[in-house]
Structure formats: C-alpha cells, structure tokens
Design a protein around this motif. Structure first.
Motif, PDB file in Angstrom:
ATOM      1  N   SER A  77      18.198   4.911 -33.341  1.00 60.84           N
ATOM      2  CA  SER A  77      17.736   3.631 -33.736  1.00 60.84           C
ATOM      3  C   SER A  77      18.619   2.680 -32.870  1.00 60.84           C
ATOM      4  O   SER A  77      19.554   2.885 -32.176  1.00 60.84           O
ATOM      5  CB  SER A  77      18.365   3.091 -35.190  1.00 60.84           C
ATOM      6  OG  SER A  77      19.624   2.547 -34.826  1.00 60.84           O
ATOM      7  N   ILE A 109      13.539   4.047 -32.006  1.00 58.44           N
ATOM      8  CA  ILE A 109      13.194   3.127 -33.079  1.00 58.44           C
ATOM      9  C   ILE A 109      13.994   1.718 -33.120  1.00 58.44           C
ATOM     10  O   ILE A 109      14.987   1.744 -33.106  1.00 58.44           O
ATOM     11  CB  ILE A 109      13.175   3.832 -34.653  1.00 58.44           C
ATOM     12  CG1 ILE A 109      12.292   4.854 -34.614  1.00 58.44           C
ATOM     13  CG2 ILE A 109      12.410   2.727 -35.715  1.00 58.44           C
ATOM     14  CD1 ILE A 109      12.330   5.832 -35.580  1.00 58.44           C
ATOM     15  N   LYS A 110      13.295   0.655 -33.344  1.00 52.34           N
ATOM     16  CA  LYS A 110      14.107  -0.820 -33.274  1.00 52.34           C
ATOM     17  C   LYS A 110      14.550  -0.954 -34.703  1.00 52.34           C
ATOM     18  O   LYS A 110      13.800  -0.455 -35.577  1.00 52.34           O
ATOM     19  CB  LYS A 110      13.034  -1.780 -32.806  1.00 52.34           C
ATOM     20  CG  LYS A 110      12.696  -1.853 -31.515  1.00 52.34           C
ATOM     21  CD  LYS A 110      12.842  -2.959 -30.509  1.00 52.34           C
ATOM     22  CE  LYS A 110      12.795  -2.958 -29.223  1.00 52.34           C
ATOM     23  NZ  LYS A 110      13.133  -3.975 -28.401  1.00 52.34           N
ATOM     24  N   GLY A 111      15.580  -1.712 -34.851  1.00 53.80           N
ATOM     25  CA  GLY A 111      16.476  -1.993 -35.877  1.00 53.80           C
ATOM     26  C   GLY A 111      15.345  -2.493 -36.972  1.00 53.80           C
ATOM     27  O   GLY A 111      15.386  -2.448 -38.305  1.00 53.80           O
ATOM     28  N   TRP A 114      13.319  -0.109 -38.680  1.00 53.26           N
ATOM     29  CA  TRP A 114      14.066   1.405 -39.115  1.00 53.26           C
ATOM     30  C   TRP A 114      13.786   1.696 -40.494  1.00 53.26           C
ATOM     31  O   TRP A 114      13.437   2.822 -40.762  1.00 53.26           O
ATOM     32  CB  TRP A 114      15.652   1.050 -38.719  1.00 53.26           C
ATOM     33  CG  TRP A 114      16.260   2.091 -39.052  1.00 53.26           C
ATOM     34  CD1 TRP A 114      17.348   2.039 -40.246  1.00 53.26           C
ATOM     35  CD2 TRP A 114      16.656   3.638 -38.425  1.00 53.26           C
ATOM     36  NE1 TRP A 114      17.865   3.520 -40.189  1.00 53.26           N
ATOM     37  CE2 TRP A 114      17.557   4.090 -39.089  1.00 53.26           C
ATOM     38  CE3 TRP A 114      16.060   4.146 -37.294  1.00 53.26           C
ATOM     39  CZ2 TRP A 114      17.904   5.536 -38.852  1.00 53.26           C
ATOM     40  CZ3 TRP A 114      16.458   5.202 -36.908  1.00 53.26           C
ATOM     41  CH2 TRP A 114      17.240   5.998 -37.740  1.00 53.26           C
ATOM     42  N   LYS A 117      10.406   3.217 -40.874  1.00 56.71           N
ATOM     43  CA  LYS A 117      10.086   4.280 -40.306  1.00 56.71           C
ATOM     44  C   LYS A 117      10.891   5.816 -41.110  1.00 56.71           C
ATOM     45  O   LYS A 117      10.505   6.867 -41.136  1.00 56.71           O
ATOM     46  CB  LYS A 117      10.660   4.395 -39.149  1.00 56.71           C
ATOM     47  CG  LYS A 117       9.617   3.749 -38.014  1.00 56.71           C
ATOM     48  CD  LYS A 117       8.496   4.479 -37.402  1.00 56.71           C
ATOM     49  CE  LYS A 117       7.457   3.638 -36.771  1.00 56.71           C
ATOM     50  NZ  LYS A 117       6.994   3.992 -35.764  1.00 56.71           N
ATOM     51  N   LEU A 118      12.322   5.256 -41.303  1.00 54.57           N
ATOM     52  CA  LEU A 118      13.164   6.221 -42.090  1.00 54.57           C
ATOM     53  C   LEU A 118      12.460   6.685 -43.372  1.00 54.57           C
ATOM     54  O   LEU A 118      12.367   8.199 -43.557  1.00 54.57           O
ATOM     55  CB  LEU A 118      14.463   5.591 -42.169  1.00 54.57           C
ATOM     56  CG  LEU A 118      15.581   6.583 -42.841  1.00 54.57           C
ATOM     57  CD1 LEU A 118      16.092   7.481 -41.625  1.00 54.57           C
ATOM     58  CD2 LEU A 118      16.682   5.791 -43.339  1.00 54.57           C
ATOM     59  N   SER A 133      21.978   6.739 -35.688  1.00 48.55           N
ATOM     60  CA  SER A 133      22.083   5.447 -36.170  1.00 48.55           C
ATOM     61  C   SER A 133      23.241   4.748 -36.348  1.00 48.55           C
ATOM     62  O   SER A 133      23.953   4.692 -37.391  1.00 48.55           O
ATOM     63  CB  SER A 133      21.536   5.519 -37.536  1.00 48.55           C
ATOM     64  OG  SER A 133      21.548   4.446 -38.538  1.00 48.55           O
ATOM     65  N   THR A 136      22.469   0.594 -37.711  1.00 45.51           N
ATOM     66  CA  THR A 136      21.416   0.613 -39.096  1.00 45.51           C
ATOM     67  C   THR A 136      21.860   1.524 -39.853  1.00 45.51           C
ATOM     68  O   THR A 136      22.350   2.555 -39.681  1.00 45.51           O
ATOM     69  CB  THR A 136      19.930   0.855 -38.498  1.00 45.51           C
ATOM     70  OG1 THR A 136      19.940   2.007 -37.821  1.00 45.51           O
ATOM     71  CG2 THR A 136      19.355  -0.327 -37.872  1.00 45.51           C
ATOM     72  N   ASN A 435      24.307   1.849 -28.739  1.00 47.15           N
ATOM     73  CA  ASN A 435      23.438   2.648 -29.916  1.00 47.15           C
ATOM     74  C   ASN A 435      23.861   4.164 -29.970  1.00 47.15           C
ATOM     75  O   ASN A 435      23.339   5.055 -30.568  1.00 47.15           O
ATOM     76  CB  ASN A 435      21.962   2.395 -29.458  1.00 47.15           C
ATOM     77  CG  ASN A 435      21.539   1.226 -29.690  1.00 47.15           C
ATOM     78  OD1 ASN A 435      21.635   0.336 -30.762  1.00 47.15           O
ATOM     79  ND2 ASN A 435      21.123   0.604 -28.285  1.00 47.15           N
TER      80      ASN A 435
END
Lengths: 549, 304
Positions: A77, A109-111, A114, A117-118, A133, A136, A435
């Motif tokens: 993330s 994946i952008k915040g 997140w 998608k998670l 992660s 996030t 990140n």
C-alpha cells in the motif's frame, strides 16, 4: 388465481432480498468461509511440502536466501500523494533481488483504494504472500483472529528475523507491545520510525511581536490573555492597522484546533477520541470536565474581544495553513515549525511557549504499528521471513526509505552515522519511501542515524515539556491498544461518531454564544443520553485489564 | 417580404419583458458555477483558498493543469477512456437495438418470460463480491474486455428502445415488407434501423456518458495501471485533498511534510482542472447531440 399466487411469491421474494441486503458483510464472510476451508487444506499440504523441500532450497543464514529462484507476491500500500516508479525498476529492489535470490511480484495500491481492494482480495481467495501496509490499516482482529487468514508471527520473528529481534531487545520497553491482538498473538511485523518524542502538542508565540511591544513572555493564562489583547490593540507588526490575528485556531482541524488548547486547562485531549486517561488510570470524558467548560469560557471571551480569528468556526485546515504561511499570527498550536512550508511565515517569528504547570499534554508512545502481514496462502514462510528481515538490514532499509547511497544518504564523516541528504521529494521517487518496512525504535535510530533538524527540533521541545512535568502520566495511546473485541469496536465506532458530532457542534455554540449554567447542564445531559457511560465503562474495563504500571 | 408584426397589448409586453429577464437571470445563476470552475482552474491556489476568485481568474497560473497533466498515466488513461467509451457505445447500441427489435415482435415465442428475466435484473443484483468472483472465474479480471463489457446493456435503455420501436414503427410497415419478401434481418437493417436514428442518438448519449464517468469498474477489476480509465486516475489525484491530518498519519511524513503540504495546496486548484479535463469532451458531445436529445428524451414516456 395464478396471478394472485404469483404476486404473493414476488412480494415475498422482494422482502427477503431487502433483508438479505442488510447483511452484506455476512454475505461476504459466507463466501470467504467456504473459500477459507478449501485454502486451509491447501495450506496444510503446502506446509508439508515446504517441510520437505526446505532443506534443499533454503539457507538459514547468509545470502542468497534461496538456492533456486523463488517468486513471492507482495501487496503493497502506498499513500495517495506518492508517485513511485515500478518497484522492480528501482535500483535498490534490483540489488535486493540479486542478493537474496527472491523475485517479487508487486501489486501497488493507493491508500484511498486500499479498503476496497483488501476486502475483495480476502473474499476472492486469491491471497498474496505478503501484505506490506505501513500507512493503511488491516483489521487483524477480523482477518487474523476471527477468519484466520493471516498467520501469527511471534515465533517466526524469533526464529528467522535477527535484525528485528535485536532491535527490540535493545530498547528498554518492548515497542511491539501494541501489535498484540485480542488472542494474545501478534499478526504483524512492526513498522516504527523512531523520533525520540513524547508528545505532539506544542504551543508557539510570536517573539518578534513580544519584542516590538516590549512584553515579557507570559507564564500564566491571565498573562497570556493580556498579551493577546496587546497583540490586538498595540499594532505589533507596525503597519498601522489592527489586522493582526492574535490567536489562530480552528474548530476541529487537526493540530491547529481546540483539541490542542484543552491541555492548557489540564485536559490531555486525544487527537481523535473524546476520552482520555487521567493520572489515576481512570478513563474520563473530555467534554464533561470542569476544565472543558473553563476552556470554552476563555475562548468565548477571546472571541468576543476579537482576539480569536473570527473564522474559527468555519475555516478548514488549508485556510489556517495559508494564514500561518503569511505570518500575521501571534499565538497558535502545532506539532513543529520546520519543514512545514512555514519558513517565510510564522516560523521565522515564533518560539516555543511553555504553559503553566497545571497543563497536561497528551503523551505519545513510540510504539510500532502494523507493517507486514503473512497470509495463509503463503507456501514459503521461512524464506518470506528472511526476506522481510533483509529489508531491515540498515543500509537496505535506509535505501528503501530515502533512496540510493551517495545520492540520498551518506555516512557522516565525524560520527559514522547516516545522514539523509535528499532535499527534493517531489516528482517520481526511485524508492518505496515511507511505504517500505521500516523498523527503527528510539535507541537503534539514535545510534545509527543523525536525526534531521525537524526531528531534533521536536526532541528539544519534548524534553522541555517533560522537565516541566506537563505530559500526562498514562498515554491515551493505551486506549488504542486496549484489548477490545471486533464486536466492541464496531458498536463503539457508531457512538464515537455521535459523541464527536455533539461535542463539535456544542463547542461552536459555546465559543460564539458563551456558556451559561443552563446550556452547560443541557450539554452534560446530552452526553449522558448518547450513552457515554457505557462507552467509558467498556474502555475502563479494557484499561484495567492492561495493568498499566 | 413584408412582415406584419402583430402589436402586443400592453400587459403582454410587460409580461414578455419580465419573463425574459427572469429566464436570463436563471440562466446566469445556472451558468455561474460552470464559469467559476473554468476561471478557478486558471487561478493561483492561494487565491482560491483565500476566496478571492469570483468573476475572473486571479493571479493567472497554469499550476493546476501542470499538476494534472504531469501525472504520467493521465494521457494514457485519456486514450483508454476514449477506446472504452467508443467501443462500448457501438457494442451497446448494437445489442440493445437488436434485443429491443426482437422483444417488440408481437408473435415472438417466449417473449413474456424473457421480458420478466430482463426486468428481474433491474431490481435484483448479486452484489459486489459475487459479481467479482464470477468475473474472475470467467477470466475477465484485469483485461480491457471487462471495461467494455461491464454495464454493456442497461435494461432500462432496452425497455426505452423497445417501446420506441413498438410505438413509432407501425405493424403495417412490417406486413408490407413481408409481402415484398423481406426477412427479419432485411427489415431490421434496411427499415427499422434508419428509422431509429433518434433513439440511437439517445442511447449513444446515455451509454456514452455512463461509460465515460465510470471509475468503479476500473478501481475494482483492473490491476494493471496502464489499462485504467480516466476517471479512476482523476479520483486518485483528487484523493490527496482528503488527506486526514490527525496525529498518526502526520508521523509517517516526518521528513516529507513539505511536499505533502504542497501537494494539498495544488490539489485545491487541481480539482477544478480535473473537472474541466474530465467533462470537457462530454459537454462538447452534448452540444452536438442536443438536437436529437431533445426529441429523444421524451420517447420512453409516451404510450400508444
């Protein structure tokens, strides 16, 4: 007749679908439940397989980690503001792959995406090997404890991650104590950027204006009020008009908000909740305290006499920052002055202001938060743990965070520690930035790294405040670490929204219209009606369980 | 040519004047926000935060546009959106018209159950996760195909087209064509489709706009960033504005707070530029299609 029967059946099915629509999350977990049972069997056969192949492929120590090339899938993330190149093109990642022998397939994946998608990933059964992660949240209560889709890492870190365990051992308090879930196990490898600070609540006063008006630095609240009055009437910026803003403040705007003013009245207000832990380990409701009322009365007085920014109720954080950038401010709260873009504004005029000793600031605990998780679909757990540890090798870790050696960081000639020399962090980065998995608790980072000026600035402030004895004894962070179950957290989050709305609305009313006994009693009654008593009791039980020293 | 203009009575003239003024004011009120978006997109971010942008761009600056177009993926996603929209619209219109024609035939066997089947899906939906699982199993995950096929046929538009064909194309025409030896295909392609120009325009606009605006399909089903459509990318740019500045988050930017603040500052003007960039083509399209749209929008409402 047929039509009638049909109509009845249609109505019944529509009603049924309405009700099933409510239980969307249970629908999701039903699906994942069936998927879970199939992956559990997969997982156990995979463990058997790795048990057999481990000795031939895997190196317990040293590099490379594997004798034959291995590919692992990582779900990473990144923050919304980050602009990174493709991870496998980054020089440090390429070097890492050569050294360890493990190739990584990155899913970045952008915040803001997140959560979606998670959840989709867990529901679909297509698990990555590792979830990285840092910024996030991943609900380890739900996915680890309840659904068992994440594996506990306590023993694995002991066995395979020497960097990680050494750094923990080097600290006086265990910085990973916050990672423990309600079943007593840790599901994540920690992420910690040590700063050597103990609070984020600082006050700043405009020294240039004090000098211009030949005033002493105020030491009590009354003296501060007189100084603010002088700022308003005395024209300290010398331009002939009374356009100064003595006190810049917002209603609920992060660092520049009333939450950071309440400590002046002895209330260590939390940054997101409206409860706090007092020095007797009791959980208290911020809004019900006498100090809260005094604060409201003081702010109302300032508002009436035009010593407070008239837009206090409506302005947002961007507006406040623009005003601070212009520098026409006498007094404000913030978390630091340097590297905030305020250098041409308030930063050149203001200094730290130390309040009276009855102030009580929120104590910030330097605890690790979630960093890396291993999913149950991972078939190469020991190799994965060793790979994660390789991310924590000092030079690799700093290269992943800042960039390459010599261009982004160098070894300081005098003390042998690392200096970060990168200045321009805009544009496309060639490293993972914050990140990546970064684990640097206080003692380790002060031995390995020369802290940048903005961090040293805060350390000095914190030492000053600590010496004055005005930081709360038991940190509000314990509220976030309290062992609450998933159900308790869900039911309390609704109440928290209600409490937040009620408090913010009433603060606005108190500041603009003032506090009377009637309006105060109505407010207290409102808090009781929302159900704060149960909410506080829930946290009190959890805190008592934690047995704070 | 000599026109004899009828002299309006006094009361009519007064009404006429006030009426015109009223509608001009209403039009300006409606146009002003759009105008504001355009001028704000050319203004300096600080001026916008201070609230100075009212009637004209203040401190003319292209900073917002620069920030938006600097996003490397933006131009690629613009192209993607065009491809998806055009392909999707062509496909959608083809399928919708064909299905509408079939459902409009009075003697089509199985018409009742088929109608029911379609209408059922208008009310009931499996939900996000089952749909996602189905798409994954079919193998549409992370492909261009799913961007085009998702939402390809809207039952609502199908019903509108069906009603149009039923009401505006008389049965006698069909019988005449049959007498001359036409098959269904002949009749469809040579008579029905040319007569359906209005409904084609309406469908093109409805499908086109909904496909152009769709960010969610890209968000959920696409993993490869070079396949993302415009709206998903724009949403990411916009997300920087909603950064939560509470304690925990700030500490993760211990070193780079300045660039974050700068990003948020630019985002204030970038959001206006995003609106211009994203809706520009759609507004232009509407301008050209307006003639058909006016006629077509009422079609679904008339019966018999």
């Amino acid at each position: 007749m047929k039509k009638k029967v049909f109509a009845v059946i249609l109505t019944a099915s529509m009603l049924a679908s309405c009700l099933s629509g409510c239980g969307n999350s249970s629908g999701g977990s039903e699906v994942s439940g069936s998927v879970e049972s199939s992956t559990e069997t997969e997982g156990s056969t995979a463990a058997g397989e790795t048990g057999g192949s481990e000795s031939s492929h895997f190196n317990e120590t040293g590099y490379p980690i594997v004798k034959e090339p291995l590919t692992l899938k990582v779900m990473l993330s990144i923050r919304d503001v980050d602009s990174l190149m493709e991870p496998n093109d980054m020089p440090i990642i390429k070097e890492l792959e050569e050294r360890t022998g493990i190739h990584i397939e990155w899913e970045v994946i952008k915040g803001s995406d997140w959560d979606t998608k998670l959840n989709l990933m867990f529901a679909s059964g297509d698990y990555p090997d590792i979830i990285l992660s840092a910024n996030t949240p991943v609900d380890d209560e739900e996915y680890g404890v309840t659904q068992q889709l994440l594996i506990p890492v306590d023993e694995l870190t002991q066995q395979y991650m020497p960097n990680y365990t050494e750094r923990i051992a080097g600290e006086t308090d265990d910085p990973t104590s916050g990672l423990v879930a309600s079943d007593g196990k840790k599901y994540s490898v920690g992420y910690l950027v040590g700063q050597n600070i103990n609070t984020n609540q600082h006050f700043f006063i405009n020294q240039t204006w004090l000098d211009n008006l030949k005033l002493e630095t105020p030491s009590t609240l009354d003296e501060l009020t007189d100084v603010l009055r002088a700022f308003k009437t005395g024209d300290p910026n010398g331009n002939g008009t009374a356009d100064e803003v003595p006190f810049e403040l917002g209603l609920d705007t992060g660092f520049y908000s009333i939450r950071y003013v309440l400590p002046l009245f002895g209330i260590p207000c939390d940054t997101s909740k409206w409860i706090y832990i007092d020095d007797n380990k009791q959980v208290q409701l911020t809004a019900a305290q006498e100090g809260f009322r005094e604060c409201m009365e003081w702010l109302n007085m300032l508002y009436k006499e035009d010593m407070l920014d008239p837009e206090v109720i409506s302005q947002d954080i961007n507006t406040i920052e623009t005003k601070l950038k212009e520098g026409n401010v006498g007094f404000f709260t913030c978390w630091r002055l340097t590297a905030m873009g305020l250098d041409d504004g308030v930063a050149k005029d203001c200094v730290l202001y130390t309040p009276e000793s009855n102030a009580s600031l929120y104590r910030y605990l330097e605890l690790a938060k979630n960093g890396a998780y291993i999913t149950v679909g991972n078939e190469h757990v020991p190799e994965t743990m060793r790979w994660l540890d390789s991310l924590l090798d000092t030079e690799t870790m700093f290269s992943l965070y800042y960039g390459e050696e010599d261009s982004a960081w160098v070894y300081n000639d005098e003390n042998g520690k690392i200096d970060s020399i990168i200045t321009d962090t805009t544009g496309v980065r060639d490293c993972l930035d914050c990140n990546t998995l970064f684990f640097a608790p206080g003692q380790y980072i002060s031995d390995a790294f020369n802290m940048s000026p903005q961090r040293i600035e805060k350390t000095q402030y914190c030492e000053q405040y600590e010496a004055a004895g005005m930081i709360q004894k038991y940190s509000n962070d314990y509220l976030r670490l309290a062992p609450l179950t998933s159900d308790q957290l869900q039911s309390s989050s609704l109440k928290e929204t209600d409490i937040d709305n009620a408090v913010v609305e009433n603060m606005a009313a108190f500041i603009t219209k003032g506090v009377t006994d009637d309006s105060w009693n109505t407010f207290i009654k409102l808090m009781e009606d929302i159900g704060t008593a149960d909410y506080i009791r829930m946290y009190q039980d959890a805190i008592d369980q934690m047995d704070l020293d | 040519m000599n026109f004899k203009r009828k002299k309006l009575s006094f009361s009519n003239r007064v009404f006429h004047i006030f009426n015109t003024i009223f509608w001009i004011v209403t039009m300006l009120l409606i146009l002003y926000p759009l105008y504001l978006v355009v001028i704000a997109s050319f203004s300096d971010p600080d001026a916008i935060i201070r609230g100075e942008v009212l009637w004209h761009p203040v401190d003319f600056s292209l900073a917002g546009y620069k920030a938006v177009f600097q996003y490397a993926e933006l131009l690629n996603s613009y192209l993607n959106s065009f491809i998806y929209t055009i392909t999707s619209v062509v496909l959608s219109i083809g399928i919708t018209l064909a299905a509408a024609y079939t459902l409009s035939r009075p003697k089509f066997p199985g018409k009742g159950p088929l109608n029911l089947f379609f209408v059922f899906t208008m009310f009931f939906n499996g939900g996000l996760i089952p749909t996602f699982l189905v798409m994954k199993d079919i193998g549409l995950y992370n492909t261009r195909a799913i961007m085009i096929l998702m939402g390809c046929v809207s039952v609502w538009n199908l019903m509108v087209a069906r009603t149009f064909i039923q009401t505006s194309i008389p049965q006698e025409l069909y019988e005449a064509a049959m007498l001359d030896g036409a098959t269904h295909f002949n009749y469809f392609f040579r008579i029905v489709v040319p007569l359906c120009k209005t409904i084609v325009a309406v469908l093109a606009v409805y499908y086109g706009v909904s496909k152009w605006n769709d960010y969610f399909t890209g968000l959920v089903y696409i993993r490869n960033r070079s396949l993302l459509p415009l709206q998903t990318i724009l949403r990411e740019i916009l997300a920087t504005l909603q950064v939560d500045k509470s304690g925990d988050y700030m500490l993760s930017l211990a070193d780079s707070a300045e660039s974050i603040n700068e990003a948020m500052r630019i985002a204030n003007v970038a959001k206006y530029c995003i609106i211009v960039v994203a809706t520009g083509p759609v507004v232009i399209l509407y301008a050209f299609m307006q003639k058909y749209f006016e006629k077509g929008v009422m079609i679904g409402s008339l019966k018999g």
